[in-house]
Structures are given as C-alpha cells and as structure tokens.
Write a protein that holds these residues in place. Structure first.
Motif, PDB file in Angstrom:
ATOM      1  N   THR A   1     102.572  25.894  56.495  1.00  0.00           N
ATOM      2  CA  THR A   1     103.167  25.379  57.736  1.00  0.00           C
ATOM      3  C   THR A   1     104.233  24.327  57.494  1.00  0.00           C
ATOM      4  O   THR A   1     105.033  24.041  58.392  1.00  0.00           O
ATOM      5  CB  THR A   1     102.076  24.768  58.627  1.00  0.00           C
ATOM      6  OG1 THR A   1     101.532  23.598  57.977  1.00  0.00           O
ATOM      7  CG2 THR A   1     100.959  25.770  58.893  1.00  0.00           C
TER       8      THR A   1
ATOM      9  N   GLU B   1     103.464  21.251  57.163  1.00  0.00           N
ATOM     10  CA  GLU B   1     102.883  20.012  57.670  1.00  0.00           C
ATOM     11  C   GLU B   1     101.992  19.365  56.613  1.00  0.00           C
ATOM     12  O   GLU B   1     101.463  20.044  55.732  1.00  0.00           O
ATOM     13  CB  GLU B   1     102.067  20.298  58.936  1.00  0.00           C
ATOM     14  CG  GLU B   1     102.894  20.893  60.072  1.00  0.00           C
ATOM     15  CD  GLU B   1     102.042  21.297  61.259  1.00  0.00           C
ATOM     16  OE1 GLU B   1     100.835  20.951  61.254  1.00  0.00           O
ATOM     17  OE2 GLU B   1     102.564  21.949  62.168  1.00  0.00           O
TER      18      GLU B   1
ATOM     19  N   TRP C   1      98.220  24.793  56.125  1.00  0.00           N
ATOM     20  CA  TRP C   1      98.209  26.249  56.086  1.00  0.00           C
ATOM     21  C   TRP C   1      97.691  26.810  57.403  1.00  0.00           C
ATOM     22  O   TRP C   1      96.972  26.158  58.158  1.00  0.00           O
ATOM     23  CB  TRP C   1      97.356  26.763  54.927  1.00  0.00           C
ATOM     24  CG  TRP C   1      95.874  26.895  55.249  1.00  0.00           C
ATOM     25  CD1 TRP C   1      95.200  28.011  55.637  1.00  0.00           C
ATOM     26  CD2 TRP C   1      94.898  25.846  55.232  1.00  0.00           C
ATOM     27  NE1 TRP C   1      93.878  27.742  55.848  1.00  0.00           N
ATOM     28  CE2 TRP C   1      93.659  26.418  55.601  1.00  0.00           C
ATOM     29  CE3 TRP C   1      94.942  24.486  54.941  1.00  0.00           C
ATOM     30  CZ2 TRP C   1      92.487  25.666  55.690  1.00  0.00           C
ATOM     31  CZ3 TRP C   1      93.775  23.747  55.028  1.00  0.00           C
ATOM     32  CH2 TRP C   1      92.574  24.332  55.395  1.00  0.00           C
ATOM     33  N   ARG C   2      98.083  28.030  57.650  1.00  0.00           N
ATOM     34  CA  ARG C   2      97.570  28.795  58.796  1.00  0.00           C
ATOM     35  C   ARG C   2      97.020  30.092  58.234  1.00  0.00           C
ATOM     36  O   ARG C   2      97.661  30.731  57.387  1.00  0.00           O
ATOM     37  CB  ARG C   2      98.691  29.066  59.801  1.00  0.00           C
ATOM     38  CG  ARG C   2      98.233  29.802  61.062  1.00  0.00           C
ATOM     39  CD  ARG C   2      99.340  29.884  62.100  1.00  0.00           C
ATOM     40  NE  ARG C   2     100.518  30.619  61.604  1.00  0.00           N
ATOM     41  CZ  ARG C   2     101.670  30.066  61.289  1.00  0.00           C
ATOM     42  NH1 ARG C   2     101.829  28.748  61.380  1.00  0.00           N
ATOM     43  NH2 ARG C   2     102.691  30.799  60.858  1.00  0.00           N
TER      44      ARG C   2
END
Length: 317
Positions: free
Chosen positions: A60, A62, A67-68
């Motif tokens: 991501t 971020e 992670w997604r």
C-alpha cells in the motif's frame, strides 16, 4: 513473476528495516506479483502436490497497514515462478519439517530459494566447519570437561547455543573462569545439548560484520554491528549499532571463496558474520541488513538480489 514468500506473520514485520519487505518492495516495483504464507500453511496429501494456503498481497505504501491481502487460497508451490523461504530461525523441528515439504515441492517442479536441502545441510553456526582456514579456534561439543579444557587453553572465550539467533544465549568467560560451570550447565543442559565455543576475538570492538553474498558474489558494502556500552554482542537485536562500510579486500576474498563453494548448492543469499578477519557464522535461513546498507550507502541490495532471483528462476525453468 509470481512470487511466494514463506515468512513470519506479516503484521510482525518492521518495514523500516525488514529485509524480506525490501525484497517484496523491489519485486513489486518490477511488476512481479506477491503472495505470502507462513510455514504452518504448507501441506501435502498423497496423490497431490505440496500446497500453501497463500494470500495475494499488494503493497500500500503506508507505514502502518503496509499490505492489502486477498482471501487465502490453496495453491501448489509448483505454480509459482519462485518460492522464497524467509522464515526466521530458530531452526527447530518444524523448520526442519518445512524443508522436507519444500524439497518435495521441488520434485514437483517448484523453484525454491534458498534450496531446502541446503538449508538443512548448512545450519548457521555449524556451516563454518567446512571452512576451518577462515575460523577462529572453535569447539563444538556437549562435553563439559572438553569445554573447560578449551577455556584453559584459550583463556577468553565465547559460548553460545547452536539454535540461537539475534545474540540470544551468548556468554563471554574471561581468564578468571568466573561462572564457567554455571554457564556450561545452562547451555548444555547437563550434557544433553551441544554448544559452540570460540576463542574471543578482540576486534569485536570494531564490529561484527555482516557480509552478504548474492548469487555467489559479495555485496560491496558490509554492515558492522558494533557493541554498545559494556555489551559484548554486536547483534542489532541486542542493541548493537549498525555502521555500513565498504567491503575490504580480505573479507572480499573470504566471501568469494565461500560463495564459490556454497552458491552452486542452491544458496542464492548468504550472510557471513566476520569479526576481524575470522568467520564466526554462515547465515542461510533469512540473512538480513539489506535496508541498513542501502540507507547508509545508497547501494540497493534488494535490487541486486531480485536481479539474481530473476536469473536463477529463469535458469531453473
């Protein structure tokens, strides 16, 4: 490429320094797809193939939720272009069993890095036995009397368990032998466990150098992990300070000798620990320090590694 990372839980990663994350970030930047699982999510059933309950992950960018993931699904390891075994030590029974599952996956067509057989054959502390010319005086034994004799000969020694990591369980005993008996009992469990004993190397004050070997070639920078205060351990996990520096000619030659021997055995990534000019460990399970070296020198170790991974995976097809 479709890459599977077998690692510790993703929410345990410290992405500002984690080497597996650096590998993932570089691979994703090249358009490779990322999947992840933990060793306990590997399985095999007769008549079938070794599978992993794996998640497709997307980075991501971020800092927190970095992670997604898509819902996990069982996939054969042979369906991936490369499988990277990045589970941290300890090398316990479950790790050992995982290497057998991974070796079966290789027989089914999977491409696994580092080689599971070589992971078993090169336990991190004992692998130095193959290269005695590069090692400080060392004893591997569970015999308390033999350990005492080693101390009597060398006077200043380091004792450590064979299955430790991050500096855990490391003791120094000086010429006075203070607490030697108690330390031996703690480590060898009254003769039931084998211990590594090495002559103390005074050059530790300049750092325990992590020398990375990628595809058989040494990385041109090392991370010297320097003990702080009264601590004898340089490990970052034990509070050592990491200072990146150019690889010197002596350590380069040592790394080339070891790399030429070990890389053909399927060890794509190796981390030597060198104090002074003596090799103390050969790390092959999940060598680290990619990010610390890049942050301090600008040399992108992850790029070097993914280059080597792409070549190795293509050659194995």
């Amino acid at each position: 490429m479709k890459l599977l990372f077998i690692a510790d839980p993703l929410d345990h990663f410290k992405i500002y320094k984690d080497t597996t994350f650096a590998m993932m970030r570089e691979a994703a930047a090249r358009g490779h797809t990322l999947w992840a699982c933990e060793p306990q999510q590997l399985s095999w059933r007769s008549g079938g193939r070794v599978t992993a309950l794996a998640q497709s992950i997307t980075l991501t960018g971020e800092a927190e939720r970095w992670w997604r993931a898509e819902p996990a699904a069982p996939l054969a390891l042979a369906e991936f272009d490369a499988v990277l075994m990045r589970k941290d030590p300890p090398f316990d029974s479950e790790y050992f069993y995982a290497t057998h599952l991974l070796e079966q996956a290789e027989r089914e067509g999977a491409r696994v890095f580092n080689s599971p057989r070589s992971l078993r054959d090169h336990p991190e502390k004992l692998a130095v036995m193959e290269f005695p010319q590069h090692v400080t005086p060392t004893l591997v034994s569970r015999d308390a009397d033999e350990i005492r004799r080693f101390h009597a000969e060398h006077r200043d020694i380091i004792l450590k368990p064979l299955d430790g990591m991050g500096g855990m369980g490391i003791f120094r005993v000086g010429a006075d032998g203070l607490n030697l008996g108690s330390i031996i009992e703690t480590l060898n469990q009254h003769g039931s466990r084998t211990v590594m004993v090495q002559r103390f190397i005074p050059e530790i004050v300049h750092g325990d150098k992590r020398v990375l070997i990628v595809g058989g070639e040494p990385v041109p920078f090392v991370l010297a992990r320097i003990p702080q205060g009264s601590e004898v351990r340089g490990n970052l996990a034990a509070g050592g300070k990491g200072v990146a520096q150019p690889l010197d000619a002596v350590d380069r030659e040592t790394a080339q000798v070891i790399g030429r021997v070990l890389a053909p055995r399927g060890l794509l990534l190796i981390g030597l620990d060198i104090i002074g000019d003596r090799v103390t460990e050969i790390n092959v399970t999940s060598p680290t320090c990619f990010q610390e070296i890049q942050q301090q020198t600008g040399f992108d170790v992850a790029r070097c590694f993914i280059d080597a991974l792409e070549r190795a995976a293509a050659a194995a097809r």
